[in-house]
Design a protein around this motif. Structure first.
Motif, PDB file in Angstrom:
ATOM      1  N   CYS A   1     -78.702 -25.970  22.516  1.00  0.00           N
ATOM      2  CA  CYS A   1     -77.414 -25.793  21.855  1.00  0.00           C
ATOM      3  C   CYS A   1     -77.075 -27.082  21.103  1.00  0.00           C
ATOM      4  O   CYS A   1     -77.242 -28.184  21.640  1.00  0.00           O
ATOM      5  CB  CYS A   1     -76.328 -25.482  22.885  1.00  0.00           C
ATOM      6  SG  CYS A   1     -74.690 -25.256  22.166  1.00  0.00           S
TER       7      CYS A   1
ATOM      8  N   ILE B   1     -73.840 -19.430  22.881  1.00  0.00           N
ATOM      9  CA  ILE B   1     -72.983 -19.873  21.774  1.00  0.00           C
ATOM     10  C   ILE B   1     -71.841 -18.887  21.553  1.00  0.00           C
ATOM     11  O   ILE B   1     -70.672 -19.282  21.430  1.00  0.00           O
ATOM     12  CB  ILE B   1     -73.807 -20.087  20.488  1.00  0.00           C
ATOM     13  CG1 ILE B   1     -74.738 -21.299  20.668  1.00  0.00           C
ATOM     14  CG2 ILE B   1     -72.894 -20.290  19.273  1.00  0.00           C
ATOM     15  CD1 ILE B   1     -75.805 -21.447  19.601  1.00  0.00           C
TER      16      ILE B   1
ATOM     17  N   ILE C   1     -74.084 -27.837  20.180  1.00  0.00           N
ATOM     18  CA  ILE C   1     -72.693 -28.184  20.481  1.00  0.00           C
ATOM     19  C   ILE C   1     -72.556 -28.870  21.844  1.00  0.00           C
ATOM     20  O   ILE C   1     -71.754 -29.777  22.015  1.00  0.00           O
ATOM     21  CB  ILE C   1     -71.809 -26.913  20.424  1.00  0.00           C
ATOM     22  CG1 ILE C   1     -71.913 -26.289  19.024  1.00  0.00           C
ATOM     23  CG2 ILE C   1     -70.354 -27.229  20.762  1.00  0.00           C
ATOM     24  CD1 ILE C   1     -71.386 -24.885  18.916  1.00  0.00           C
ATOM     25  N   CYS C   2     -73.354 -28.428  22.802  1.00  0.00           N
ATOM     26  CA  CYS C   2     -73.303 -29.017  24.145  1.00  0.00           C
ATOM     27  C   CYS C   2     -74.727 -29.252  24.651  1.00  0.00           C
ATOM     28  O   CYS C   2     -75.678 -29.171  23.886  1.00  0.00           O
ATOM     29  CB  CYS C   2     -72.513 -28.114  25.101  1.00  0.00           C
ATOM     30  SG  CYS C   2     -73.371 -26.582  25.546  1.00  0.00           S
TER      31      CYS C   2
ATOM     32  N   VAL D   1     -69.566 -18.959  25.138  1.00  0.00           N
ATOM     33  CA  VAL D   1     -68.967 -20.236  25.529  1.00  0.00           C
ATOM     34  C   VAL D   1     -68.215 -20.900  24.377  1.00  0.00           C
ATOM     35  O   VAL D   1     -67.075 -21.335  24.533  1.00  0.00           O
ATOM     36  CB  VAL D   1     -70.044 -21.200  26.098  1.00  0.00           C
ATOM     37  CG1 VAL D   1     -69.462 -22.573  26.378  1.00  0.00           C
ATOM     38  CG2 VAL D   1     -70.663 -20.606  27.351  1.00  0.00           C
ATOM     39  N   HIS D   2     -68.838 -20.956  23.223  1.00  0.00           N
ATOM     40  CA  HIS D   2     -68.234 -21.698  22.116  1.00  0.00           C
ATOM     41  C   HIS D   2     -67.384 -20.845  21.178  1.00  0.00           C
ATOM     42  O   HIS D   2     -66.497 -21.362  20.505  1.00  0.00           O
ATOM     43  CB  HIS D   2     -69.315 -22.444  21.338  1.00  0.00           C
ATOM     44  CG  HIS D   2     -70.074 -23.409  22.188  1.00  0.00           C
ATOM     45  ND1 HIS D   2     -69.492 -24.469  22.841  1.00  0.00           N
ATOM     46  CD2 HIS D   2     -71.391 -23.462  22.523  1.00  0.00           C
ATOM     47  CE1 HIS D   2     -70.397 -25.134  23.534  1.00  0.00           C
ATOM     48  NE2 HIS D   2     -71.568 -24.541  23.364  1.00  0.00           N
ATOM     49  N   GLU D   3     -67.663 -19.552  21.124  1.00  0.00           N
ATOM     50  CA  GLU D   3     -66.890 -18.689  20.230  1.00  0.00           C
ATOM     51  C   GLU D   3     -66.020 -17.687  20.987  1.00  0.00           C
ATOM     52  O   GLU D   3     -65.264 -16.935  20.381  1.00  0.00           O
ATOM     53  CB  GLU D   3     -67.838 -17.965  19.260  1.00  0.00           C
ATOM     54  CG  GLU D   3     -68.567 -18.945  18.349  1.00  0.00           C
ATOM     55  CD  GLU D   3     -69.523 -18.281  17.372  1.00  0.00           C
ATOM     56  OE1 GLU D   3     -69.475 -17.043  17.239  1.00  0.00           O
ATOM     57  OE2 GLU D   3     -70.309 -19.013  16.757  1.00  0.00           O
TER      58      GLU D   3
END
Length: 163
Positions: free
Chosen positions: A62, A79, A64-65, A82-84
């Motif tokens: 990922c 993604i 982002i993390c 968790v992120h969206e």
């Protein structure tokens, strides 16, 4: 079609129905890891487990993390969820949402139906997840707290210590 008498699963093959009942409802996992107590339904899943957990091969990362995985599809699910915040599987009985249909089924079984097949032989703790029982025994009964806070000396059993 062949229909499961326990849930809504249907298949055109009787062998697929039998596999479904064995793995989903009876939780039979015939493939065992030789390095830990992980069990899998399919040989290919055990291979992925071995590569990711014991060999550290996680080629999908990922941006982002720090999440890493062996399976490309899992990175997309990570993604999205968790992120969206995309969790398309919604419980009809409460506000729970899941990124995977399997997680929703497990939620319904454990929370709403009370199905928790993994029981501690020391206390009355019970859970729907084998790994949660293992973590419970290690942290509560054996005092293992492998995760340390990066700021202070606080330790806990969970991966991301919060205090």
């Amino acid at each position: 079609p062949y229909k499961c008498i326990i849930c809504d699963f249907e298949s055109s093959k009787n062998s697929d129905l039998r596999k479904h009942i064995d793995t989903v409802h009876e939780r039979i996992k015939p493939f065992e890891c030789k390095l830990c107590d992980y069990e899998a339904v399919e040989k290919s899943t055990l291979k992925i487990h071995t590569q990711s957990v014991h060999e550290g091969l996680k080629q999908f990362k990922c941006t982002i993390c720090e999440y890493e995985t062996v399976i490309k599809r899992n990175l997309k699910i990570h993604i999205d969820s968790v992120h969206e915040g995309i969790k398309p599987f919604k419980c009809k009985l409460c506000d729970y949402k899941a990124a995977k249909d399997f997680n929703l089924k497990r939620h319904i079984e454990s929370v709403h139906q009370g199905i928790k097949p993994f029981k501690c032989n020391i206390c009355d703790f019970e859970t729907a997840e084998k790994f949660q029982l293992k973590t419970h025994i290690e942290s509560v009964h054996e005092g293992m707290k492998p995760f340390k806070c990066t700021i202070c000396d606080f330790r806990c059993a969970r991966f991301r210590p919060q205090h």
